[in-house]
Design a protein around this motif. Structure first.
Motif, mmCIF file in Angstrom:
data_model
loop_
_atom_site.group_PDB
_atom_site.id
_atom_site.type_symbol
_atom_site.label_atom_id
_atom_site.label_comp_id
_atom_site.label_asym_id
_atom_site.label_seq_id
_atom_site.Cartn_x
_atom_site.Cartn_y
_atom_site.Cartn_z
ATOM 1 N N ALA A 34 5.251 -4.531 -12.137
ATOM 2 C CA ALA A 34 5.218 -5.109 -10.796
ATOM 3 C C ALA A 34 6.352 -4.592 -9.924
ATOM 4 O O ALA A 34 6.210 -4.467 -8.703
ATOM 5 C CB ALA A 34 5.270 -6.631 -10.881
ATOM 6 N N PHE A 35 7.476 -4.275 -10.534
ATOM 7 C CA PHE A 35 8.629 -3.783 -9.777
ATOM 8 C C PHE A 35 9.090 -2.452 -10.361
ATOM 9 O O PHE A 35 10.252 -2.256 -10.682
ATOM 10 C CB PHE A 35 9.765 -4.811 -9.804
ATOM 11 N N GLY A 36 8.159 -1.534 -10.511
ATOM 12 C CA GLY A 36 8.461 -0.249 -11.125
ATOM 13 C C GLY A 36 9.175 0.707 -10.189
ATOM 14 O O GLY A 36 9.431 0.397 -9.021
ATOM 15 N N PRO A 37 9.473 1.917 -10.680
ATOM 16 C CA PRO A 37 10.229 2.910 -9.908
ATOM 17 C C PRO A 37 9.343 3.679 -8.937
ATOM 18 O O PRO A 37 9.180 4.892 -9.040
ATOM 19 C CB PRO A 37 10.783 3.815 -11.001
ATOM 20 N N TYR A 38 8.733 2.969 -8.007
ATOM 21 C CA TYR A 38 7.796 3.609 -7.095
ATOM 22 C C TYR A 38 7.709 2.819 -5.791
ATOM 23 O O TYR A 38 8.117 1.660 -5.714
ATOM 24 C CB TYR A 38 6.397 3.674 -7.721
ATOM 25 N N GLU A 39 7.180 3.471 -4.781
ATOM 26 C CA GLU A 39 6.806 2.802 -3.549
ATOM 27 C C GLU A 39 5.289 2.816 -3.451
ATOM 28 O O GLU A 39 4.666 3.880 -3.558
ATOM 29 C CB GLU A 39 7.417 3.492 -2.331
ATOM 30 N N ARG A 40 4.692 1.653 -3.243
ATOM 31 C CA ARG A 40 3.242 1.523 -3.194
ATOM 32 C C ARG A 40 2.796 1.273 -1.761
ATOM 33 O O ARG A 40 3.234 0.329 -1.116
ATOM 34 C CB ARG A 40 2.786 0.382 -4.099
ATOM 35 N N THR A 41 1.927 2.144 -1.272
ATOM 36 C CA THR A 41 1.289 1.934 0.021
ATOM 37 C C THR A 41 -0.143 1.510 -0.264
ATOM 38 O O THR A 41 -0.919 2.287 -0.828
ATOM 39 C CB THR A 41 1.318 3.207 0.875
ATOM 40 N N ALA A 42 -0.483 0.276 0.105
ATOM 41 C CA ALA A 42 -1.742 -0.318 -0.340
ATOM 42 C C ALA A 42 -2.791 -0.359 0.758
ATOM 43 O O ALA A 42 -2.480 -0.362 1.958
ATOM 44 C CB ALA A 42 -1.495 -1.730 -0.859
ATOM 45 N N ASP A 43 -4.037 -0.369 0.303
ATOM 46 C CA ASP A 43 -5.206 -0.660 1.146
ATOM 47 C C ASP A 43 -5.394 0.338 2.287
ATOM 48 O O ASP A 43 -5.742 -0.028 3.412
ATOM 49 C CB ASP A 43 -5.121 -2.085 1.700
ATOM 50 N N LEU A 44 -5.197 1.603 1.979
ATOM 51 C CA LEU A 44 -5.487 2.660 2.947
ATOM 52 C C LEU A 44 -6.986 2.933 2.940
ATOM 53 O O LEU A 44 -7.595 3.067 1.879
ATOM 54 C CB LEU A 44 -4.715 3.932 2.590
#
Length: 286
Positions: A34-44
């Motif tokens: 849930a809080f991993g080493p990434y940035e998530r851009t959702a629902d594109l």
């Protein structure tokens, strides 16, 4: 986090994978990511329909050059599942330095074949056209799927017309990865007739029908104890691609079942199942 608390999701996942408790298994797999080493851009949006959306996972670590990209297509017997259940896939691949694109697609019975393949092709085309905005390299895009998602991934790669219809080419892909996929099956059950029965030619539903020697390199992973989709699917497709002069790697995991190959992408199972290592090696080499 205390050791006892950290152990609980692992035990839950193992129990649920054995019992078929799918919702709880996805929950357990996603907790550590849930809080991993990434940035998530959702629902594109990649299309106008509500399920024609995708998420992009970008590693936090700085990159010296545009990153390799993996489009992951979820499974669910062509009638269930969504990108939101597979956050652990985006997290694990981001840890390896890859950008991951997770699309949802329209499902049966609301739609039938080939709509879900066409949706996935549109998501891949979106990726090829837009991933540079997120630091990805559009010339290093792989497609990957599990179960029904593997069927979709292989079909849109081998049958050129799906990506051609979106204005891109299957030649634009660097490789395709199938986990526990059905690639050569008979439409002989109520489920399969509901999903594929409207196809004018049943052969058009089968990835093995479109074997070609100039296909992007394949990696097919399967558990030998898979009781949902026999490992012969991956074995036959590998043999036919090689006979046609193409590149296909086969990884058979002794004693493992249908969900185990997917579980190997989670933090909780990657030490027991080598899926993540094999995928990373394949993508890096190609």
């Amino acid at each position: 986090m205390r050791p006892a608390v950290r152990l609980l999701p692992a035990l839950l996942l193992c129990a649920c994978l054995l019992s078929g408790c799918t919702a709880a298994a996805f929950f357990a797999a996603n907790v550590p990511s849930a809080f991993g080493p990434y940035e998530r851009t959702a629902d594109l949006a990649y299309g106008p329909e509500s399920r024609q959306q995708l998420d992009v996972y970008v590693p936090d670590a700085p990159a010296a050059e545009p990153r390799t990209v993996i489009v992951f297509i979820h499974g669910g017997s062509w009638e269930s599942g969504s990108k939101d259940e597979y956050r652990f896939v985006g997290s694990s691949l981001a840890e390896q330095g890859f950008i991951t694109v997770l699309p949802s697609y329209r499902l049966s019975p609301a739609v039938r074949f080939p709509v879900f393949v066409e949706d996935a092709a549109q998501a891949v085309a979106w990726t090829l056209r837009n991933i540079d905005r997120y630091g990805g390299n559009p010339h290093r895009v792989f497609v990957m799927g599990h179960s029904a998602g593997a069927h979709i991934a292989l079909l849109l790669t081998l049958d050129r017309h799906y990506l051609a219809a979106t204005g891109v080419s299957a030649d634009d892909l660097r490789g395709v990865i199938g986990l526990s996929g059905p690639y050569d099956f008979k439409i002989d059950s109520d489920l399969l007739r509901s999903v594929f029965g409207s196809a004018p030619d049943p052969r058009q539903t089968q990835p093995v029908r479109f074997v070609r020697g100039d296909a992007p390199p394949l990696l097919l992973i399967h558990g030998t104890a898979d009781q949902i989709c026999w490992d012969e699917h991956s074995i036959r497709l590998t043999e036919r691609i090689r006979a046609a002069g193409g590149s296909a790697e086969l990884r058979l995991y002794p004693g493992l079942g249908h969900s185990d190959t997917l579980g190997g992408l989670s933090q909780l199972r990657r030490g027991l199942v080598p899926t993540l290592q094999d995928v990373t090696t394949f993508v890096t080499e190609h």
